[in-house]
Design a protein around this motif. Structure first.
Motif, PDB file in Angstrom:
ATOM      1  N   CYS A  26      -0.634  -7.179 -14.337  1.00  0.00           N
ATOM      2  CA  CYS A  26      -0.425  -6.330 -14.802  1.00  0.00           C
ATOM      3  C   CYS A  26       1.080  -5.366 -15.297  1.00  0.00           C
ATOM      4  O   CYS A  26       1.637  -6.136 -15.430  1.00  0.00           O
ATOM      5  CB  CYS A  26      -1.156  -4.665 -14.747  1.00  0.00           C
ATOM      6  SG  CYS A  26       0.013  -4.373 -12.803  1.00  0.00           S
ATOM      7  N   GLU A  30       2.388   0.074 -16.029  1.00  0.00           N
ATOM      8  CA  GLU A  30       1.112   0.540 -15.390  1.00  0.00           C
ATOM      9  C   GLU A  30       1.230   1.142 -13.839  1.00  0.00           C
ATOM     10  O   GLU A  30       0.261   1.665 -13.717  1.00  0.00           O
ATOM     11  CB  GLU A  30      -0.014  -0.420 -15.183  1.00  0.00           C
ATOM     12  CG  GLU A  30      -0.440  -0.375 -17.165  1.00  0.00           C
ATOM     13  CD  GLU A  30      -1.274  -1.378 -16.850  1.00  0.00           C
ATOM     14  OE1 GLU A  30      -2.792  -1.901 -16.300  1.00  0.00           O
ATOM     15  OE2 GLU A  30      -1.024  -2.614 -17.127  1.00  0.00           O
ATOM     16  N   VAL A  31       2.421   0.247 -12.940  1.00  0.00           N
ATOM     17  CA  VAL A  31       2.674   0.571 -12.183  1.00  0.00           C
ATOM     18  C   VAL A  31       3.222   1.936 -11.380  1.00  0.00           C
ATOM     19  O   VAL A  31       4.418   2.102 -11.613  1.00  0.00           O
ATOM     20  CB  VAL A  31       3.222  -0.692 -10.830  1.00  0.00           C
ATOM     21  CG1 VAL A  31       3.531  -0.393  -9.718  1.00  0.00           C
ATOM     22  CG2 VAL A  31       2.516  -1.870 -11.213  1.00  0.00           C
ATOM     23  N   LYS A  32       2.589   3.140 -11.127  1.00  0.00           N
ATOM     24  CA  LYS A  32       2.889   4.648 -10.902  1.00  0.00           C
ATOM     25  C   LYS A  32       3.308   4.963  -9.940  1.00  0.00           C
ATOM     26  O   LYS A  32       2.051   4.556  -8.797  1.00  0.00           O
ATOM     27  CB  LYS A  32       2.017   5.155 -11.949  1.00  0.00           C
ATOM     28  CG  LYS A  32       1.887   4.807 -13.419  1.00  0.00           C
ATOM     29  CD  LYS A  32       1.638   5.835 -13.886  1.00  0.00           C
ATOM     30  CE  LYS A  32       2.010   5.670 -15.493  1.00  0.00           C
ATOM     31  NZ  LYS A  32       2.580   5.197 -16.400  1.00  0.00           N
ATOM     32  N   ARG A  33       4.048   5.863  -9.332  1.00  0.00           N
ATOM     33  CA  ARG A  33       3.691   5.529  -7.460  1.00  0.00           C
ATOM     34  C   ARG A  33       2.135   6.910  -6.855  1.00  0.00           C
ATOM     35  O   ARG A  33       1.658   5.985  -6.589  1.00  0.00           O
ATOM     36  CB  ARG A  33       5.010   6.395  -7.453  1.00  0.00           C
ATOM     37  CG  ARG A  33       5.847   6.544  -7.604  1.00  0.00           C
ATOM     38  CD  ARG A  33       7.672   7.591  -7.524  1.00  0.00           C
ATOM     39  NE  ARG A  33       8.529   6.965  -8.184  1.00  0.00           N
ATOM     40  CZ  ARG A  33       9.543   6.994  -7.807  1.00  0.00           C
ATOM     41  NH1 ARG A  33       9.845   8.115  -5.970  1.00  0.00           N
ATOM     42  NH2 ARG A  33      10.491   6.147  -7.946  1.00  0.00           N
ATOM     43  N   ASP A  34       1.549   7.205  -8.156  1.00  0.00           N
ATOM     44  CA  ASP A  34       0.703   8.149  -8.068  1.00  0.00           C
ATOM     45  C   ASP A  34      -0.714   6.680  -8.910  1.00  0.00           C
ATOM     46  O   ASP A  34      -1.708   7.317  -8.390  1.00  0.00           O
ATOM     47  CB  ASP A  34       0.092   9.410  -8.566  1.00  0.00           C
ATOM     48  CG  ASP A  34       0.334   8.716  -9.819  1.00  0.00           C
ATOM     49  OD1 ASP A  34       0.583   8.432 -10.876  1.00  0.00           O
ATOM     50  OD2 ASP A  34      -0.246  10.368 -10.478  1.00  0.00           O
ATOM     51  N   ALA A  35      -0.388   5.933  -8.389  1.00  0.00           N
ATOM     52  CA  ALA A  35      -1.481   4.996  -9.815  1.00  0.00           C
ATOM     53  C   ALA A  35      -2.477   4.323  -7.987  1.00  0.00           C
ATOM     54  O   ALA A  35      -2.415   3.803  -6.871  1.00  0.00           O
ATOM     55  CB  ALA A  35      -1.355   3.730 -10.124  1.00  0.00           C
ATOM     56  N   SER A  36      -3.691   4.280  -8.502  1.00  0.00           N
ATOM     57  CA  SER A  36      -4.486   3.064  -6.876  1.00  0.00           C
ATOM     58  C   SER A  36      -4.658   2.147  -8.003  1.00  0.00           C
ATOM     59  O   SER A  36      -4.223   1.940  -8.852  1.00  0.00           O
ATOM     60  CB  SER A  36      -5.977   3.816  -6.783  1.00  0.00           C
ATOM     61  OG  SER A  36      -6.806   3.164  -6.336  1.00  0.00           O
ATOM     62  N   ASN A  39      -8.745   2.147  -8.003  1.00  0.00           N
ATOM     63  CA  ASN A  39      -9.195   1.847  -9.232  1.00  0.00           C
ATOM     64  C   ASN A  39      -8.651   1.534 -10.542  1.00  0.00           C
ATOM     65  O   ASN A  39      -8.766   2.054 -11.164  1.00  0.00           O
ATOM     66  CB  ASN A  39      -9.363   3.836  -8.780  1.00  0.00           C
ATOM     67  CG  ASN A  39     -10.294   3.340  -7.176  1.00  0.00           C
ATOM     68  OD1 ASN A  39     -11.222   3.059  -7.144  1.00  0.00           O
ATOM     69  ND2 ASN A  39     -10.146   4.555  -6.715  1.00  0.00           N
ATOM     70  N   ASP A  40      -7.501   2.206 -10.637  1.00  0.00           N
ATOM     71  CA  ASP A  40      -6.428   1.756 -11.420  1.00  0.00           C
ATOM     72  C   ASP A  40      -5.463   0.533 -12.239  1.00  0.00           C
ATOM     73  O   ASP A  40      -6.094   0.309 -13.093  1.00  0.00           O
ATOM     74  CB  ASP A  40      -5.308   2.897 -11.558  1.00  0.00           C
ATOM     75  CG  ASP A  40      -5.545   4.455 -11.192  1.00  0.00           C
ATOM     76  OD1 ASP A  40      -6.318   4.951 -12.193  1.00  0.00           O
ATOM     77  OD2 ASP A  40      -4.786   4.770 -10.477  1.00  0.00           O
ATOM     78  N   LEU A  41      -5.169  -0.037 -10.485  1.00  0.00           N
ATOM     79  CA  LEU A  41      -4.507  -1.059 -11.113  1.00  0.00           C
ATOM     80  C   LEU A  41      -5.978  -2.743 -10.973  1.00  0.00           C
ATOM     81  O   LEU A  41      -5.380  -3.838 -11.366  1.00  0.00           O
ATOM     82  CB  LEU A  41      -3.777  -1.461 -10.089  1.00  0.00           C
ATOM     83  CG  LEU A  41      -2.726  -0.410 -10.808  1.00  0.00           C
ATOM     84  CD1 LEU A  41      -1.588  -0.931  -9.674  1.00  0.00           C
ATOM     85  CD2 LEU A  41      -2.257  -0.593 -11.994  1.00  0.00           C
TER      86      LEU A  41
END
Length: 65
Positions: A26, A30-36, A39-41
């Motif tokens: 990815c 898109e890789v954020k501290r609060d990303a799952s 679910n997100d990635l």
């Protein structure tokens, strides 16, 4: 057990984010501290193993330097 400071998190996050983006294919933004990761990635169980393996290999290399 010692506490992990925000400074510690800030120092390691870019390395971990690079590893996650590479392992999952990815974009880094898109890789954020609060990303799952799931679910997100879109990570699957095998991706977790890949991420751990990559980080372990990177750390082993850094330890040798």
């Amino acid at each position: 057990m010692s506490q992990i400071s925000q400074q510690d998190v800030d120092a390691v996050f870019p390395k971990v984010a690079d590893t996650i983006a590479d392992a999952l294919g990815c974009d880094l933004d898109e890789v954020k501290r609060d990303a799952s990761l799931i679910n997100d990635l879109g990570a699957e169980s095998i991706d977790f193993l890949d991420i751990v393996f990559r980080r372990s290999a990177e750390q082993a290399l850094a330890d040798q330097l």
